[in-house]
Design a protein around this motif. Structure first.
Motif, PDB file in Angstrom:
ATOM      1  N   PHE A   1       0.817  -1.190   0.053  1.00 23.17           N
ATOM      2  CA  PHE A   1       0.048  -0.135   0.031  1.00 23.17           C
ATOM      3  C   PHE A   1       0.890   1.280  -0.019  1.00 23.17           C
ATOM      4  O   PHE A   1       0.810   2.197  -0.886  1.00 23.17           O
ATOM      5  CB  PHE A   1      -0.837  -0.134   1.153  1.00 23.17           C
ATOM      6  CG  PHE A   1      -1.633   1.397   1.547  1.00 23.17           C
ATOM      7  CD1 PHE A   1      -2.782   1.603   0.938  1.00 23.17           C
ATOM      8  CD2 PHE A   1      -1.323   2.246   2.442  1.00 23.17           C
ATOM      9  CE1 PHE A   1      -3.473   2.766   0.953  1.00 23.17           C
ATOM     10  CE2 PHE A   1      -1.853   3.306   2.648  1.00 23.17           C
ATOM     11  CZ  PHE A   1      -3.035   3.789   1.931  1.00 23.17           C
ATOM     12  N   TYR A   2       1.774   1.262   0.925  1.00 27.49           N
ATOM     13  CA  TYR A   2       2.598   2.296   1.032  1.00 27.49           C
ATOM     14  C   TYR A   2       3.616   2.541  -0.165  1.00 27.49           C
ATOM     15  O   TYR A   2       4.000   3.763  -0.625  1.00 27.49           O
ATOM     16  CB  TYR A   2       3.388   2.551   2.487  1.00 27.49           C
ATOM     17  CG  TYR A   2       2.373   2.923   3.574  1.00 27.49           C
ATOM     18  CD1 TYR A   2       2.124   4.207   3.254  1.00 27.49           C
ATOM     19  CD2 TYR A   2       1.983   2.030   4.141  1.00 27.49           C
ATOM     20  CE1 TYR A   2       1.301   4.587   4.695  1.00 27.49           C
ATOM     21  CE2 TYR A   2       1.068   2.359   5.351  1.00 27.49           C
ATOM     22  CZ  TYR A   2       0.834   3.595   5.487  1.00 27.49           C
ATOM     23  OH  TYR A   2      -0.236   4.033   6.645  1.00 27.49           O
ATOM     24  N   GLY A   3       4.214   1.566  -0.965  1.00 30.40           N
ATOM     25  CA  GLY A   3       5.024   1.508  -1.986  1.00 30.40           C
ATOM     26  C   GLY A   3       4.135   2.169  -3.183  1.00 30.40           C
ATOM     27  O   GLY A   3       4.555   2.766  -4.012  1.00 30.40           O
ATOM     28  N   ARG A   4       2.898   1.381  -3.317  1.00 30.11           N
ATOM     29  CA  ARG A   4       1.983   1.626  -4.587  1.00 30.11           C
ATOM     30  C   ARG A   4       1.242   2.962  -4.429  1.00 30.11           C
ATOM     31  O   ARG A   4       1.182   3.765  -5.370  1.00 30.11           O
ATOM     32  CB  ARG A   4       1.075   0.441  -4.755  1.00 30.11           C
ATOM     33  CG  ARG A   4       0.453   0.635  -6.178  1.00 30.11           C
ATOM     34  CD  ARG A   4      -0.738  -0.481  -6.045  1.00 30.11           C
ATOM     35  NE  ARG A   4      -0.424  -1.970  -5.910  1.00 30.11           N
ATOM     36  CZ  ARG A   4      -1.033  -3.045  -6.149  1.00 30.11           C
ATOM     37  NH1 ARG A   4      -2.292  -2.864  -6.318  1.00 30.11           N
ATOM     38  NH2 ARG A   4      -0.365  -4.086  -6.171  1.00 30.11           N
ATOM     39  N   ILE A   5       0.935   3.444  -3.627  1.00 31.81           N
ATOM     40  CA  ILE A   5      -0.362   4.386  -3.274  1.00 31.81           C
ATOM     41  C   ILE A   5       0.679   5.801  -2.648  1.00 31.81           C
ATOM     42  O   ILE A   5       0.283   6.949  -3.648  1.00 31.81           O
ATOM     43  CB  ILE A   5      -1.357   4.265  -2.074  1.00 31.81           C
ATOM     44  CG1 ILE A   5      -2.115   2.787  -2.492  1.00 31.81           C
ATOM     45  CG2 ILE A   5      -2.217   5.365  -2.178  1.00 31.81           C
ATOM     46  CD1 ILE A   5      -3.042   2.905  -3.806  1.00 31.81           C
TER      47      ILE A   5
ATOM     48  N   LEU B   1      -6.412  -0.619  -4.114  1.00 31.52           N
ATOM     49  CA  LEU B   1      -5.803  -1.107  -3.215  1.00 31.52           C
ATOM     50  C   LEU B   1      -6.393  -0.177  -1.994  1.00 31.52           C
ATOM     51  O   LEU B   1      -6.717  -0.921  -0.866  1.00 31.52           O
ATOM     52  CB  LEU B   1      -4.193  -1.261  -3.094  1.00 31.52           C
ATOM     53  CG  LEU B   1      -3.738  -1.827  -2.073  1.00 31.52           C
ATOM     54  CD1 LEU B   1      -4.156  -3.172  -1.803  1.00 31.52           C
ATOM     55  CD2 LEU B   1      -2.050  -2.059  -2.013  1.00 31.52           C
ATOM     56  N   ARG B   2      -6.271   1.046  -1.917  1.00 33.64           N
ATOM     57  CA  ARG B   2      -6.632   1.799  -0.786  1.00 33.64           C
ATOM     58  C   ARG B   2      -7.917   1.455  -0.480  1.00 33.64           C
ATOM     59  O   ARG B   2      -8.655   1.406   0.815  1.00 33.64           O
ATOM     60  CB  ARG B   2      -6.571   3.307  -1.401  1.00 33.64           C
ATOM     61  CG  ARG B   2      -7.177   4.366  -0.232  1.00 33.64           C
ATOM     62  CD  ARG B   2      -7.334   5.654  -1.009  1.00 33.64           C
ATOM     63  NE  ARG B   2      -6.199   6.235  -1.441  1.00 33.64           N
ATOM     64  CZ  ARG B   2      -5.436   7.034  -0.923  1.00 33.64           C
ATOM     65  NH1 ARG B   2      -5.341   7.445   0.520  1.00 33.64           N
ATOM     66  NH2 ARG B   2      -4.207   7.279  -1.615  1.00 33.64           N
TER      67      ARG B   2
ATOM     68  N   LEU C   1      -8.632  -2.119   1.165  1.00 32.78           N
ATOM     69  CA  LEU C   1      -8.549  -2.087   2.779  1.00 32.78           C
ATOM     70  C   LEU C   1      -9.503  -1.283   3.456  1.00 32.78           C
ATOM     71  O   LEU C   1      -9.788  -1.805   4.769  1.00 32.78           O
ATOM     72  CB  LEU C   1      -7.176  -1.192   2.947  1.00 32.78           C
ATOM     73  CG  LEU C   1      -5.708  -2.369   2.273  1.00 32.78           C
ATOM     74  CD1 LEU C   1      -4.609  -1.305   2.360  1.00 32.78           C
ATOM     75  CD2 LEU C   1      -5.685  -3.475   3.322  1.00 32.78           C
ATOM     76  N   VAL C   2      -9.921  -0.132   2.901  1.00 34.42           N
ATOM     77  CA  VAL C   2     -11.077   0.499   3.586  1.00 34.42           C
ATOM     78  C   VAL C   2     -12.292  -0.370   3.819  1.00 34.42           C
ATOM     79  O   VAL C   2     -12.956  -0.502   5.043  1.00 34.42           O
ATOM     80  CB  VAL C   2     -11.352   1.809   2.756  1.00 34.42           C
ATOM     81  CG1 VAL C   2     -12.581   2.268   3.683  1.00 34.42           C
ATOM     82  CG2 VAL C   2     -10.079   2.761   3.112  1.00 34.42           C
ATOM     83  N   ALA C   3     -12.632  -1.097   2.647  1.00 34.77           N
ATOM     84  CA  ALA C   3     -13.832  -1.978   2.935  1.00 34.77           C
ATOM     85  C   ALA C   3     -13.707  -2.944   3.991  1.00 34.77           C
ATOM     86  O   ALA C   3     -14.784  -3.273   4.510  1.00 34.77           O
ATOM     87  CB  ALA C   3     -14.328  -2.490   1.516  1.00 34.77           C
ATOM     88  N   THR C   4     -12.651  -3.227   4.171  1.00 38.92           N
ATOM     89  CA  THR C   4     -12.271  -4.487   5.454  1.00 38.92           C
ATOM     90  C   THR C   4     -12.786  -4.058   6.640  1.00 38.92           C
ATOM     91  O   THR C   4     -13.179  -4.677   7.789  1.00 38.92           O
ATOM     92  CB  THR C   4     -10.890  -5.085   5.337  1.00 38.92           C
ATOM     93  OG1 THR C   4     -10.164  -3.948   5.751  1.00 38.92           O
ATOM     94  CG2 THR C   4     -10.691  -5.841   4.059  1.00 38.92           C
TER      95      THR C   4
END
Length: 445
Positions: free
Chosen positions: A264-268, A407-408, A411-414
């Motif tokens: 997440f931190y690499g891609r976003i 991807l952001r 993760l929020v959906a979970t």
């Protein structure tokens, strides 16, 4: 950590003799806990390292996020959970220390084999091997800890052991980030897997197998129970059922963040691998340990003063962290995101020690390793298996309209699932006292 016992008498084979008068020194009990903690650290180094290398592995084998979700999720979790049941049944009948040592040898060797994989299918097979080996770790360890530490100190001891998850993950993030920056992913897995072989020898020749029920000064209930009897007994406890339902929901978020947070931190946010590794090591390592230890100490204190709150308060504390998680995932500043992630991840793990301790306390002596395996089966099939897969599948789905931002939102959906899980988890406290009393009445019968 003092269990109020003061002597240590070995039997002829170096284990502790099954004698009601035998006690174990606090120092030795703490030593055993320390060794088991180190084993669990290696468990998660070898498990979590895969999340650091999602990017280069995906690129080399031209895989999708869904495939990578399967690799870091179900490929590991399916055999891990299914193998855990028969291994735990064996642990309820035989030497638990030896079982852990053999498992550690297997999963360390298969981590090395991961670095030698020549295709995506070879990676899947290696991950399955890691899962089978790691299935021999936690259920026997939980049972050993329950025998070395009495009930009023058990949650804290289990919290120390459970913090190995976060220390191991932190080392995987930090060391993996360095290795990803300077070496190829194959070399990294060989380097990460080798030390576990030495730790297996230390465990085998310095940890002693205690008689069951040692910390409670009572003997095994009535011989080994069957898996069916254990499951039936646990399912008859309403508190246990709610405990498992709530913890399963929460595990989806926990494993989702652990397996996809690095990516997440690499891609976003476009952060470099080594910088992401440093931050994730700090947040997952320190935040996870702080939350777990807080949950353990809190549960032990409440067990004496307010037993009905042992589950409720940790569940509510975990719920209080959810808004921080939403903020961490949605803000566009990487600095703010990391700041919000720390309290979220800390509070997310407060529930773990009370859950593990309650599970051991709600089981009979001859059921404890199997009870632990059942818990791990449920949580890992849902959390370690479905969690990363759900995030990966949702990421591909949201990518259709949001590109890399998918991807952001995955993760929020979970997090919505976690909110529901907190409520169910806290609800189990309603029946906890009566279910614990049932176990005690059965032991005295």
């Amino acid at each position: 950590m003092n269990n109020n016992t003061d002597i240590n008498k070995p039997s002829e084979n170096g284990d502790i003799a099954a004698n009601d008068d035998i006690k174990v020194s606090p120092g030795y009990a703490n030593y055993v806990l320390g060794v088991l903690f180190i084993v669990y650290v290696f468990n998660f180094i070898d498990r979590q390292a895969m999340s650091v290398f999602i990017g280069p592995i995906k690129e080399e084998f031209n895989a999708s996020d869904t495939q990578m979700g399967l690799l870091v999720g179900f490929a590991f979790a399916l055999l891990y959970t299914f193998a855990g049941i028969p291994i735990a049944r064996l642990a309820d009948r035989s030497n638990r220390r030896n079982i852990i040592a053999i498992g550690l040898t297997v999963w360390s060797a298969m981590t090395i084999v991961t670095g030698l994989a020549k295709s995506f299918s070879h990676l899947v097979i290696a991950r399955i091997g890691v899962g089978i080996g790691e299935a021999a770790g936690t259920p026997p360890a939980h049972s050993l800890i329950a025998d070395y530490f009495p009930i009023n100190r058990r949650a804290t001891a289990l919290a120390v052991y459970s913090s190995g998850v976060f220390v191991g993950s932190a080392i995987a993030y930090l060391g993996g980030g360095f290795l990803r920056e300077h070496f190829d992913w194959r070399t990294a897995f060989i380097i990460l897997g080798a030390p576990g072989l030495l730790v297996a020898l230390i465990l085998r020749f310095t940890v002693k197998e205690p008689p069951r029920g040692l910390s409670e000064h009572r003997s095994n209930d009535s011989g080994a129970s069957t898996f069916k009897e254990t499951l039936k007994f646990l399912l008859s406890s309403p508190s246990w059922v709610c405990l498992m339902a709530g913890a399963s929901c929460l595990s989806i978020i926990g494993y989702g963040i652990m397996m996809w947070g690095y990516e997440f931190y690499g891609r976003i946010h476009g952060m470099s691998p080594i910088v992401v590794g440093q931050w994730m090591a700090l947040i997952i390592g320190m935040g996870g340990c702080a939350g777990t230890l807080l949950g353990g100490v809190l549960a032990d204190r409440l067990a004496v003063s307010k037993p009905s709150h042992v589950i409720r308060i940790p569940g509510l504390l975990t719920l209080a962290g959810m808004p921080f998680g939403v903020a961490a995932l949605l803000v566009h500043s990487s600095t703010l995101s990391l700041i919000f992630l720390f309290p979220f991840y800390m509070l997310l793990n407060v529930y773990i020690p009370p859950m593990y301790s309650a599970n051991q306390n709600l089981a009979k002596l001859n059921m404890r390793a199997t009870a632990s395996a059942i818990v791990l089966f449920i949580i890992n099939i849902v959390g370690a298996g479905a969690g990363p897969f759900i995030v990966g599948a949702l990421s591909d789905f949201f990518a259709i309209s949001h590109g890399d931002q998918g991807l952001r939102y995955a993760l929020v959906a979970t997090i919505a699932i976690g909110v529901i899980g907190c409520g169910i988890f806290a609800l189990s406290s309603r029946w906890l006292r009566q279910d614990l009393q049932r176990v005690q009445d059965g032991a005295m019968a």
